[in-house]
Design an enzyme around this catalytic site. Structure first.
Site, short mmCIF file in Angstrom:
data_model
loop_
_atom_site.label_atom_id
_atom_site.label_comp_id
_atom_site.label_asym_id
_atom_site.label_seq_id
_atom_site.Cartn_x
_atom_site.Cartn_y
_atom_site.Cartn_z
N GLU A 37 -6.75 7.50 4.47
CA GLU A 37 -5.45 7.65 5.11
C GLU A 37 -5.08 9.12 4.99
O GLU A 37 -5.14 9.68 3.90
CB GLU A 37 -4.39 6.80 4.40
CG GLU A 37 -3.04 6.91 5.12
CD GLU A 37 -1.87 6.27 4.38
OE1 GLU A 37 -2.00 5.93 3.19
OE2 GLU A 37 -0.81 6.12 5.02
N ARG A 263 -13.47 1.84 -8.50
CA ARG A 263 -13.18 3.24 -8.22
C ARG A 263 -13.54 4.10 -9.42
O ARG A 263 -13.68 3.62 -10.55
CB ARG A 263 -11.72 3.40 -7.86
CG ARG A 263 -10.79 3.00 -9.00
CD ARG A 263 -9.35 3.50 -8.85
NE ARG A 263 -9.10 4.24 -7.65
CZ ARG A 263 -8.35 3.81 -6.65
NH1 ARG A 263 -7.75 2.65 -6.72
NH2 ARG A 263 -8.16 4.56 -5.59
N LYS A 273 -3.40 9.42 -5.57
CA LYS A 273 -2.85 10.37 -4.61
C LYS A 273 -1.37 10.61 -4.87
O LYS A 273 -0.87 11.71 -4.73
CB LYS A 273 -3.00 9.82 -3.19
CG LYS A 273 -4.34 10.09 -2.56
CD LYS A 273 -4.15 9.90 -1.05
CE LYS A 273 -5.45 9.52 -0.38
NZ LYS A 273 -5.23 9.17 1.03
#
Length: 564
Positions: A37, A263, A273
């Site tokens: 994104e 992850r 983020k």
RNA sequence: UGCCCGGUGGUGUAACGGUAGCACAAGUGCCUCUGGAGCAUUUUGUCGAGGUUCAAAUCCUUGCCGGGCAGCCA
């Protein structure tokens, strides 16, 4: 010996793909995608995903798409789109002409929604978000059905078209999938698939005032692109039934398989983020590319190479178990790469003047130095030598500890590539600080070769005063002093664990003159110190180096263990 | 308290019913004109309890521990 031909074991994703290929699933094709994104800069965790997706495509002769998952115009920006493309390229991956945006599919997505409505599998709901949360139930209690759940399809269709036409205000209506309010998986309790957002989109402008939600957009985007394996992180595992539900309901031709992996986490840093954005916005770091950041751009500026990052991503492996990787593995990977490739050079970070009393006052000798002992093809260079030099403060001690091989009164050391010298005396100022070290040299040892039979234990680096280049050096340390900054105590935030000494600027460093014309991002090894790269703020008048990583320092280890 | 996922040395990750291996880290030694690099070498592990089996890290049951999930975020 008999096992040399044995194949290296595959990670569970590749193993799965091998199985799929065996039964000719997807006609033998492998198509993956990296779907960021554009709401922030890429970090090392994304690098793992990039290496995985592009790496799998490479390994199986498939392809990997770069697709921007841009379904929330409120948070997204072209700045991020640009940086993401730059970072993926820099990492060494190529999406060819497979660059896509979820926003490319808005028309198709809208049609899928309409189809769903017509099938009676979606409805327009007018509950407020608070009410909807209420109706959703909890993790342990089932939800209850919206009063609008059983509207006729025609009415839903009409309402949805009017939503699309901008007739309603934000927050007044959403389109929901009609699934199961009693599902133990809350994501199946009639999830929202379209919401009204009268926001300007970085690509579609003001064309749309309804935007699809992730779950709806993602599976269809994958399907439209013919993705075979949709690889994502663990937190989406619980979304998988929904992913499959949409594709099954509309019976699309391509039904990719979502597979989840754990992850990447690294100790002494944060990898979300949101938190990285906060560090930037609140000026805890200079910017997204601050060399202390775990962002790709920050690591690039710090001096990490794409090769090192790829090697790291390879070494951390892929599995489904939560993991925290030691920072030391990352450091190992850069050192391993830079050791082979970085030219060696001499620079003094904390200069101390050294005078060779018996050396001719005005003589300048050009001495030969090897550019890279790991790569002789890198050749040699000339380094000027004269009577007054700079050495590292640490390389002289008035009183030497045990096993200290460097300069101390009466002891001999080798000046790298130059001469064997002997420390005769030193000068202190009134505050007790040592300001000069006086030595004598043995002219027969030119090049650093001791007389037959003599061993010199210590070798130190130096820079000749006359021709020294003044440079600035920035030393970096871990951004957080706590192993897991996300593990916060009562009343604190991750910011409370920031390392106050993560940046140290040394503005009075001396480097050999050959460094005069360096360019940003060039890598060097400063002998005995570490790997350094030229900062982008560097210019001809002010040369700035960032320390990528220090060399392994056995002495520091001996010293600190002695102090214990 | 519901559902989903996971638990192999300090950290990661292999072994897919048959010798618990590799990497990083740590230790030791050798070598060295970078106390770098390299080479050699050592320590440390299958979450617990039952079961199936000639044989279990692997299969089954159960317990424990860790993670995820209740945005009109992705």
């Amino acid at each position: 010996m008999e096992n040399v031909t044995e194949k290296p074991s595959l990670d569970f994703l590749r193993a799965k793909i091998v199985e799929d290929l065996k039964v000719n699933k997807n006609e033998g094709k492998v198509v993956t995608r990296f779907p960021p994104e554009p709401n922030g800069y890429l970090h090392i965790g994304h690098a793992k995903s990039i290496c995985l997706n592009f790496g799998i495509a490479r390994d199986f002769n498939g392809r990997c798409h770069l697709r921007f998952d841009d379904t929330n115009p409120a948070k997204e920006d072209v700045e991020y789109v640009d940086s993401i493309m730059e970072d993926v390229k820099w990492l060494g991956f190529d999406w060819g002409n497979h660059l896509y945006y979820a926003s490319d599919y808005y028309d198709a997505l809208c049609n899928y929604a309409i189809e769903l409505i017509k099938k009676g599998k979606a409805y327009v709901c007018e509950l407020t978000s608070d009410e909807m949360r209420d109706y959703r139930g909890t993790l342990t209690e089932i939800g209850k059905e919206s009063p609008h759940r059983n509207r006729p399809a025609e009415e839903n269709l009409d309402l949805f078209i009017r939503m699309k036409n901008g007739e309603f205000e934000e927050g007044t209506k959403v389109l929901r999938a009609k699934i199961d309010m009693s599902s133990p998986n809350v994501h199946m309790r009639d999830p929202v698939i379209y919401r009204i957002k009268k926001a300007h989109h970085h690509r579609t402008g003001d064309k749309w005032c309804i935007y699809p939600m992730y779950d709806f957009a993602h599976c269809f985007s994958d399907s439209i692109e013919g993705i075979t394996h949709s690889i994502c992180t663990l937190e989406f595992e619980i979304h998988r039934p929904l992913y499959d539900w949409f594709l099954d309901e509309l019976n699309v031709a391509c039904h990719p398989q979502q597979i989840e992996f754990a992850r990447l986490n690294i100790n002494y840093t944060v990898m979300s983020k949101r938190k990285l954005l906060q560090l930037v916005k609140e000026n805890h770091v200079k910017n997204w590319d601050d060399p202390r950041m775990p962002t790709i751009s920050g690591m690039r500026r710090r001096g990490y190479t794409p090769e090192a990052i790829r090697a790291f991503c390879d070494k951390v492996g892929v599995a489904k178990r939560e993991n925290v990787i030691d920072l030391s593995l990352l450091e190992f990977c850069v050192r391993e790469d830079l050791n082979k490739t970085a030219p060696r050079v001499m620079a003094v970070l904390n200069p101390l003047k050294l005078i060779i009393d018996n050396y001719p006052d005005d003589l300048v000798e050009e001495l030969d130095a090897v550019n890279n002992p790991e790569d002789l093809s890198a050749g040699t260079r000339k380094v000027p030598f004269s009577k007054v030099l700079y050495i590292e403060k640490d390389d002289f001690k008035e009183v030497a500890p045990k096993k200290y091989f460097r300069l101390t009164p009466g002891q001999e050391v080798r000046l790298r590539y130059a001469y064997i010298i002997k420390c005769e005396s030193f000068v202190k100022d009134t505050s007790g600080e040592i300001t000069e070290v006086h030595c004598t040299y043995d002219s027969s040892t030119r090049g650093g070769n001791p007389p037959e039979g003599k061993k010199i234990k210590g070798t130190i680096h130096w820079v000749a005063e006359k021709s020294a280049l003044d440079v600035e050096v920035r030393l970096y340390d871990r951004l957080f002093s706590k192993e897991n900054p996300d593990d916060v105590e009562e009343g604190k935030t991750f910011l409370d664990y920031m390392n106050p000494n993560s940046l140290e600027i040394l503005s009075d460093c001396k480097a050999e003159p050959g460094l005069k014309n360096v360019k940003a991002l060039e890598h060097f090894q400063f002998e005995r110190l570490g790997y350094f790269t030229v900062d982008k703020d560097s210019n001809y008048d002010r040369i700035i180096f960032n320390r990528t990583v220090a060399l392994k320092d056995t002495w520091a280890k001996i010293e600190s263990s002695g102090n214990n």
